[in-house]
Design a protein around this motif. Structure first.
Motif, PDB file in Angstrom:
ATOM      1  N   GLU A 158      90.170 110.658 -17.800  1.00 48.83           N
ATOM      2  CA  GLU A 158      89.192 109.936 -18.596  1.00 48.83           C
ATOM      3  C   GLU A 158      89.722 108.550 -19.132  1.00 48.83           C
ATOM      4  N   THR A 159      91.042 108.596 -19.171  1.00 50.36           N
ATOM      5  CA  THR A 159      91.861 107.398 -19.830  1.00 50.36           C
ATOM      6  C   THR A 159      92.742 106.883 -18.859  1.00 50.36           C
ATOM      7  N   VAL A 160      92.285 105.739 -18.360  1.00 48.86           N
ATOM      8  CA  VAL A 160      93.275 105.037 -17.497  1.00 48.86           C
ATOM      9  C   VAL A 160      93.671 103.730 -17.944  1.00 48.86           C
ATOM     10  N   ASN A 161      95.104 103.506 -17.659  1.00 50.25           N
ATOM     11  CA  ASN A 161      95.953 102.197 -17.771  1.00 50.25           C
ATOM     12  C   ASN A 161      95.057 101.260 -16.884  1.00 50.25           C
ATOM     13  N   LEU A 162      94.850 100.003 -17.398  1.00 54.10           N
ATOM     14  CA  LEU A 162      93.962  99.013 -16.652  1.00 54.10           C
ATOM     15  C   LEU A 162      94.839  98.292 -15.703  1.00 54.10           C
ATOM     16  N   TRP A 163      96.280  98.276 -16.203  1.00 49.15           N
ATOM     17  CA  TRP A 163      97.136  97.547 -15.351  1.00 49.15           C
ATOM     18  C   TRP A 163      97.336  98.460 -13.979  1.00 49.15           C
ATOM     19  N   GLU A 164      97.259  99.813 -14.295  1.00 49.26           N
ATOM     20  CA  GLU A 164      97.489 100.581 -12.981  1.00 49.26           C
ATOM     21  C   GLU A 164      96.180 100.776 -12.242  1.00 49.26           C
ATOM     22  N   LEU A 165      95.148 100.673 -12.879  1.00 47.73           N
ATOM     23  CA  LEU A 165      93.901 100.827 -12.174  1.00 47.73           C
ATOM     24  C   LEU A 165      93.662  99.665 -11.222  1.00 47.73           C
ATOM     25  N   ARG A 166      94.136  98.351 -11.615  1.00 44.17           N
ATOM     26  CA  ARG A 166      94.171  96.988 -10.749  1.00 44.17           C
ATOM     27  C   ARG A 166      94.877  97.242  -9.777  1.00 44.17           C
ATOM     28  N   ARG A 167      96.155  98.051  -9.695  1.00 43.55           N
ATOM     29  CA  ARG A 167      97.056  98.195  -8.573  1.00 43.55           C
ATOM     30  C   ARG A 167      96.275  99.307  -7.356  1.00 43.55           C
ATOM     31  N   LYS A 168      95.339  99.823  -8.000  1.00 42.11           N
ATOM     32  CA  LYS A 168      94.523 100.949  -7.046  1.00 42.11           C
ATOM     33  C   LYS A 168      93.301 100.421  -6.662  1.00 42.11           C
ATOM     34  N   ILE A 169      92.799  99.698  -7.228  1.00 41.12           N
ATOM     35  CA  ILE A 169      91.122  99.247  -6.992  1.00 41.12           C
ATOM     36  C   ILE A 169      91.171  97.664  -6.865  1.00 41.12           C
ATOM     37  N   GLY A 170      90.704  97.232  -5.598  1.00 39.24           N
ATOM     38  CA  GLY A 170      90.523  95.963  -5.519  1.00 39.24           C
ATOM     39  C   GLY A 170      89.001  95.548  -5.586  1.00 39.24           C
ATOM     40  N   LEU A 171      88.577  94.416  -6.250  1.00 38.16           N
ATOM     41  CA  LEU A 171      87.211  94.289  -6.550  1.00 38.16           C
ATOM     42  C   LEU A 171      86.904  92.907  -5.940  1.00 38.16           C
ATOM     43  N   VAL A 172      85.760  92.627  -5.348  1.00 36.61           N
ATOM     44  CA  VAL A 172      85.164  91.408  -5.036  1.00 36.61           C
ATOM     45  C   VAL A 172      83.698  91.479  -5.304  1.00 36.61           C
ATOM     46  N   SER A 173      83.295  90.568  -6.304  1.00 39.02           N
ATOM     47  CA  SER A 173      81.959  90.705  -6.788  1.00 39.02           C
ATOM     48  C   SER A 173      81.357  89.228  -7.017  1.00 39.02           C
ATOM     49  N   HIS A 174      80.009  88.952  -7.206  1.00 43.30           N
ATOM     50  CA  HIS A 174      79.555  87.643  -7.534  1.00 43.30           C
ATOM     51  C   HIS A 174      79.915  87.237  -8.693  1.00 43.30           C
ATOM     52  N   ASP A 175      79.852  88.192  -9.845  1.00 43.38           N
ATOM     53  CA  ASP A 175      80.318  87.747 -11.112  1.00 43.38           C
ATOM     54  C   ASP A 175      81.685  87.146 -11.276  1.00 43.38           C
ATOM     55  N   LEU A 176      82.797  87.698 -10.460  1.00 45.48           N
ATOM     56  CA  LEU A 176      83.841  87.295 -10.373  1.00 45.48           C
ATOM     57  C   LEU A 176      84.083  85.766  -9.780  1.00 45.48           C
ATOM     58  N   GLN A 177      83.116  85.789  -8.678  1.00 42.53           N
ATOM     59  CA  GLN A 177      83.330  84.384  -7.923  1.00 42.53           C
ATOM     60  C   GLN A 177      82.828  83.499  -8.840  1.00 42.53           C
ATOM     61  N   THR A 178      81.573  83.577  -9.742  1.00 37.46           N
ATOM     62  CA  THR A 178      80.998  82.440 -10.149  1.00 37.46           C
ATOM     63  C   THR A 178      81.904  82.124 -11.542  1.00 37.46           C
ATOM     64  N   GLY A 179      82.405  83.049 -11.987  1.00 42.14           N
ATOM     65  CA  GLY A 179      83.392  82.957 -13.423  1.00 42.14           C
ATOM     66  C   GLY A 179      84.770  82.644 -13.026  1.00 42.14           C
ATOM     67  N   TYR A 180      85.031  82.095 -11.741  1.00 43.81           N
ATOM     68  CA  TYR A 180      86.299  81.859 -11.613  1.00 43.81           C
ATOM     69  C   TYR A 180      86.637  80.315 -11.924  1.00 43.81           C
ATOM     70  N   THR A 181      87.755  80.008 -12.527  1.00 42.36           N
ATOM     71  CA  THR A 181      88.348  78.869 -12.941  1.00 42.36           C
ATOM     72  C   THR A 181      88.153  77.884 -11.810  1.00 42.36           C
ATOM     73  N   PRO A 182      87.384  76.761 -11.615  1.00 45.58           N
ATOM     74  CA  PRO A 182      87.014  75.922 -10.516  1.00 45.58           C
ATOM     75  C   PRO A 182      88.083  75.055 -10.359  1.00 45.58           C
ATOM     76  N   TYR A 183      89.162  74.740 -11.035  1.00 46.03           N
ATOM     77  CA  TYR A 183      90.209  73.811 -10.797  1.00 46.03           C
ATOM     78  C   TYR A 183      91.519  74.520 -10.162  1.00 46.03           C
ATOM     79  N   SER A 184      91.618  75.809 -10.101  1.00 47.82           N
ATOM     80  CA  SER A 184      92.421  76.614  -9.452  1.00 47.82           C
ATOM     81  C   SER A 184      92.497  76.270  -8.067  1.00 47.82           C
ATOM     82  N   THR A 185      93.704  76.573  -7.174  1.00 48.84           N
ATOM     83  CA  THR A 185      93.807  76.179  -5.955  1.00 48.84           C
ATOM     84  C   THR A 185      93.454  77.628  -5.197  1.00 48.84           C
ATOM     85  N   GLY A 186      93.583  77.886  -3.977  1.00 52.31           N
ATOM     86  CA  GLY A 186      93.251  78.995  -3.461  1.00 52.31           C
ATOM     87  C   GLY A 186      94.495  79.861  -3.473  1.00 52.31           C
ATOM     88  N   LEU A 187      95.608  79.360  -3.397  1.00 54.28           N
ATOM     89  CA  LEU A 187      97.086  80.213  -3.644  1.00 54.28           C
ATOM     90  C   LEU A 187      96.697  80.900  -5.116  1.00 54.28           C
TER      91      LEU A 187
END
Length: 261
Positions: A72-101
């Motif tokens: 029930e208690t998960v280290n968020l850094w460890e969780l990010r290594r185990k779970i990959g997320l693609v969502s509309h919220d993430l896409q629209t909230g992304y910094t627009p001036y970042s490059t693809g890389l």
């Protein structure tokens, strides 16, 4: 030997701001299982994914919990290594001036966009470029995110989600905003990713997005699970008519589905 569940949600109530989205919700996900969460807009699909990604939390009460990998208690850094997320919220909230890389590299740090204090190692840059190449968009890695098409942006977010080779890939409305060609290309990529030994959790309101590799379907409406089981048993005209409140007819061809009325 019984395998540990990736996700175990039991008797959960949860809110998004002042709105109750779940009351007594239960759901589980096993390793290497491919599941579609199907329901109309506002049914609770994205909220269920946010429970898993720890963007919202359950109400604390007896015999109610969200466990990820048995805890029930998960280290968020460890969780990010185990779970990959693609969502509309993430896409629209992304910094627009970042490059693809930079979009892909930011996944190593759990960031949204490029930040001068986050310096990737040469190995991380190599791994990011390898993920980009695997999705066929290497020629765009120096292009600014805001100058990409929606489909191109989605592929870079998918590369970002894959850099840790996650055990679970979560796709929230994967083809939203994409034209037919880009949608077909993305679904083809998802089919290829299913060949690896990972779980897939795909939330959608379109049966056309349920790729043949999906084994289990969960129907959700108003924060309640209406049906949950093998795809062949859950996906039928009666269940979908009840889900969407319309008289619908389901058709299936070579593992793909479509609705008509």
């Amino acid at each position: 030997m019984k395998r540990q569940l990736i996700v175990e949600i039991t008797n959960v109530s949860a809110y998004r701001e002042d709105l109750q989205v779940f009351d007594d919700l239960s759901f589980c996900l096993q390793p290497q299982q491919r599941v579609a969460i199907l329901g109309p807009n506002g049914s609770g699909k994205s909220s269920l994914l946010k429970l898993i990604s720890r963007e919202i939390y359950p109400v604390v009460r007896p015999n109610s919990y969200v466990r990820l990998y048995g805890s029930e208690t998960v280290n968020l850094w460890e969780l990010r290594r185990k779970i990959g997320l693609v969502s509309h919220d993430l896409q629209t909230g992304y910094t627009p001036y970042s490059t693809g890389l930079e979009v892909v590299v930011s996944g190593f740090f759990g960031a949204i966009g490029a930040h001068t204090h986050l310096q990737p190692s040469p190995q991380q840059l190599d791994e990011a470029r390898a993920a980009i190449a695997s999705l066929g968009v290497s020629e765009l890695e120096e292009r600014m995110y805001q100058r990409m098409s929606t489909g191109q942006q989605r592929r870079f977010l998918l590369a970002r989600a894959l850099i840790h080779q996650p055990e679970l890939l979560i796709m929230d409305e994967p083809t939203a905003g994409l034209d037919i060609g880009a949608a077909f290309q993305l679904l083809t990529t998802l089919r290829q990713l299913c060949r690896a030994e990972r779980s897939l959790l795909l939330a959608t309101h379109h049966v056309e997005e349920i790729i043949p590799e999906i084994e289990r379907v969960v129907l959700i409406s108003n924060g309640k699970i209406l049906a949950d089981g093998p795809k062949a048993e859950v996906l039928n005209s009666d269940n979908l008519s009840r889900l969407y409140g319309l008289e619908l007819r389901l058709q299936q061809s070579r593992g793909w589905y479509r609705l008509s009325w």
